[in-house]
Design a protein around this motif. Sequence first.
Motif, PDB file in Angstrom:
ATOM      1  N   TRP A   1     -12.994  10.087  -1.429  1.00  8.89           N
ATOM      2  CA  TRP A   1     -12.438  10.788  -0.271  1.00  8.89           C
ATOM      3  C   TRP A   1     -13.289  11.951   0.221  1.00  8.89           C
ATOM      4  O   TRP A   1     -13.085  12.445   1.326  1.00  8.89           O
ATOM      5  CB  TRP A   1     -11.021  11.263  -0.584  1.00  8.89           C
ATOM      6  CG  TRP A   1     -10.078  10.109  -0.640  1.00  8.89           C
ATOM      7  CD1 TRP A   1      -9.503   9.560  -1.752  1.00  8.89           C
ATOM      8  CD2 TRP A   1      -9.655   9.316   0.470  1.00  8.89           C
ATOM      9  NE1 TRP A   1      -8.742   8.483  -1.403  1.00  8.89           N
ATOM     10  CE2 TRP A   1      -8.815   8.305  -0.051  1.00  8.89           C
ATOM     11  CE3 TRP A   1      -9.899   9.359   1.845  1.00  8.89           C
ATOM     12  CZ2 TRP A   1      -8.216   7.343   0.768  1.00  8.89           C
ATOM     13  CZ3 TRP A   1      -9.313   8.406   2.652  1.00  8.89           C
ATOM     14  CH2 TRP A   1      -8.477   7.413   2.126  1.00  8.89           C
ATOM     15  N   GLU A   2     -14.265  12.386  -0.588  1.00 13.52           N
ATOM     16  CA  GLU A   2     -15.053  13.563  -0.186  1.00 13.52           C
ATOM     17  C   GLU A   2     -15.716  13.403   1.189  1.00 13.52           C
ATOM     18  O   GLU A   2     -15.662  14.336   2.009  1.00 13.52           O
ATOM     19  CB  GLU A   2     -16.100  13.883  -1.250  1.00 13.52           C
ATOM     20  CG  GLU A   2     -16.869  15.171  -0.948  1.00 13.52           C
ATOM     21  CD  GLU A   2     -17.836  15.533  -2.069  1.00 13.52           C
ATOM     22  OE1 GLU A   2     -18.620  16.488  -1.864  1.00 13.52           O
ATOM     23  OE2 GLU A   2     -17.809  14.880  -3.124  1.00 13.52           O
TER      24      GLU A   2
ATOM     25  N   ASP B   1     -13.145  14.237   3.991  1.00 14.16           N
ATOM     26  CA  ASP B   1     -12.361  15.471   3.994  1.00 14.16           C
ATOM     27  C   ASP B   1     -12.215  15.994   5.419  1.00 14.16           C
ATOM     28  O   ASP B   1     -13.133  15.867   6.234  1.00 14.16           O
ATOM     29  CB  ASP B   1     -13.036  16.545   3.125  1.00 14.16           C
ATOM     30  CG  ASP B   1     -12.775  16.351   1.644  1.00 14.16           C
ATOM     31  OD1 ASP B   1     -11.885  15.552   1.309  1.00 14.16           O
ATOM     32  OD2 ASP B   1     -13.472  16.983   0.822  1.00 14.16           O
ATOM     33  N   GLY B   2     -11.057  16.589   5.715  1.00 15.72           N
ATOM     34  CA  GLY B   2     -10.842  17.150   7.045  1.00 15.72           C
ATOM     35  C   GLY B   2      -9.972  16.242   7.892  1.00 15.72           C
ATOM     36  O   GLY B   2      -9.085  15.550   7.384  1.00 15.72           O
TER      37      GLY B   2
ATOM     38  N   ASP C   1     -10.252  13.382   9.228  1.00 17.92           N
ATOM     39  CA  ASP C   1     -10.179  11.944   8.924  1.00 17.92           C
ATOM     40  C   ASP C   1      -8.983  11.603   8.039  1.00 17.92           C
ATOM     41  O   ASP C   1      -8.299  10.595   8.268  1.00 17.92           O
ATOM     42  CB  ASP C   1     -11.452  11.483   8.211  1.00 17.92           C
ATOM     43  CG  ASP C   1     -12.613  11.257   9.157  1.00 17.92           C
ATOM     44  OD1 ASP C   1     -12.403  11.281  10.380  1.00 17.92           O
ATOM     45  OD2 ASP C   1     -13.739  11.057   8.660  1.00 17.92           O
ATOM     46  N   SER C   2      -8.768  12.404   7.018  1.00 16.20           N
ATOM     47  CA  SER C   2      -7.787  12.036   5.989  1.00 16.20           C
ATOM     48  C   SER C   2      -6.672  13.048   5.810  1.00 16.20           C
ATOM     49  O   SER C   2      -5.851  12.907   4.900  1.00 16.20           O
ATOM     50  CB  SER C   2      -8.504  11.851   4.641  1.00 16.20           C
ATOM     51  OG  SER C   2      -9.114  13.071   4.223  1.00 16.20           O
ATOM     52  N   ALA C   3      -6.602  14.050   6.682  1.00 14.50           N
ATOM     53  CA  ALA C   3      -5.636  15.133   6.495  1.00 14.50           C
ATOM     54  C   ALA C   3      -4.191  14.650   6.500  1.00 14.50           C
ATOM     55  O   ALA C   3      -3.315  15.279   5.888  1.00 14.50           O
ATOM     56  CB  ALA C   3      -5.838  16.205   7.567  1.00 14.50           C
TER      57      ALA C   3
ATOM     58  N   GLU D   1      -1.111  12.009  -1.157  1.00 16.03           N
ATOM     59  CA  GLU D   1      -1.807  11.578  -2.367  1.00 16.03           C
ATOM     60  C   GLU D   1      -1.506  10.129  -2.716  1.00 16.03           C
ATOM     61  O   GLU D   1      -2.386   9.384  -3.162  1.00 16.03           O
ATOM     62  CB  GLU D   1      -1.436  12.499  -3.537  1.00 16.03           C
ATOM     63  CG  GLU D   1      -2.101  13.862  -3.467  1.00 16.03           C
ATOM     64  CD  GLU D   1      -3.619  13.764  -3.367  1.00 16.03           C
ATOM     65  OE1 GLU D   1      -4.225  12.988  -4.137  1.00 16.03           O
ATOM     66  OE2 GLU D   1      -4.204  14.454  -2.520  1.00 16.03           O
TER      67      GLU D   1
ATOM     68  N   ARG E   1      -3.569   7.907  -0.484  1.00 18.89           N
ATOM     69  CA  ARG E   1      -4.979   7.930  -0.889  1.00 18.89           C
ATOM     70  C   ARG E   1      -5.226   7.104  -2.142  1.00 18.89           C
ATOM     71  O   ARG E   1      -6.203   6.358  -2.224  1.00 18.89           O
ATOM     72  CB  ARG E   1      -5.428   9.383  -1.125  1.00 18.89           C
ATOM     73  CG  ARG E   1      -5.477  10.230   0.134  1.00 18.89           C
ATOM     74  CD  ARG E   1      -5.949  11.631  -0.178  1.00 18.89           C
ATOM     75  NE  ARG E   1      -5.874  12.486   0.995  1.00 18.89           N
ATOM     76  CZ  ARG E   1      -6.759  13.413   1.307  1.00 18.89           C
ATOM     77  NH1 ARG E   1      -7.806  13.606   0.527  1.00 18.89           N
ATOM     78  NH2 ARG E   1      -6.612  14.159   2.374  1.00 18.89           N
TER      79      ARG E   1
ATOM     80  N   GLU F   1      -8.744  10.907  14.953  1.00 19.23           N
ATOM     81  CA  GLU F   1      -9.150  12.198  14.384  1.00 19.23           C
ATOM     82  C   GLU F   1      -9.998  13.031  15.338  1.00 19.23           C
ATOM     83  O   GLU F   1     -10.378  14.153  15.004  1.00 19.23           O
ATOM     84  CB  GLU F   1      -9.894  11.981  13.064  1.00 19.23           C
ATOM     85  CG  GLU F   1     -11.314  11.447  13.193  1.00 19.23           C
ATOM     86  CD  GLU F   1     -11.396   9.939  13.268  1.00 19.23           C
ATOM     87  OE1 GLU F   1     -12.485   9.395  13.009  1.00 19.23           O
ATOM     88  OE2 GLU F   1     -10.375   9.300  13.570  1.00 19.23           O
TER      89      GLU F   1
END
Length: 228
Positions: A121-122, A125-126, A128-130, A134, A137, A174
């Motif tokens: 997920w790094e 981050d931001g 895209d995946s906010a 959990e 994910r 996004e």
Amino acid sequence: MDVLLIAGLWLDGSAWDDVVPALRAFGHRPVPITLPGQGDGSTSATLDDQVATVLAAVDAAPGKPMVVGHSAACTLAWLAADARPEKVAKVVLVGGFPVADGGSYAEFFELREGLMPFPGWEPFDGPDSADLDEEARRSFAAGAIPVPEGVARGVVRLVDERRFDVPVVLVCPEFTPDQAQQWIAAGEGPELARVTRLDLVDIDSGHWPMISKPAEFARLLASVADGS
């Protein structure tokens, strides 16, 4: 209307499971596509194999389908318009721009032993995946299918300029429509810059609205299919 649904990297047709019933309720026929190398167990699939699968779905539609491509698969949807400009009613691009002729399809992340696994997920981050919790994910990462090298490194070939006359809707998850317009004006979306009819619509989500906001996303797709 038949609505062909093509998910992006690491996903198979089940990515649309929560969108399909809502689209049916709106009176459309959703057709989730499982791509070679992304759900059929093949590790040797190529970009050409994936294009052939999408075109087979276009050809099988009783009328002119709407082709929806998500993320990297925006390019697959655009390749369908290039190969079947007289058959595709509309192209919907979700969270991505199509690669231009001669470009590499999706060589974005490290390849290992002929496959491009989900990188974690790094990189996302931001925005895209906010909006993914959990559980979402964990589920995504657990089900992520490594993409074959022959797909990721496939070279995009576009040959028919009639593709520019196919109506295109760019769904902005996004990022905003204003940002997308700025990127296109700056030359970052050369294919979209030449589209005769390009509409931009917003959805307040991250990069995977089919996961985080399936009902709202289905409503948006139905509206596009209905021409409103």
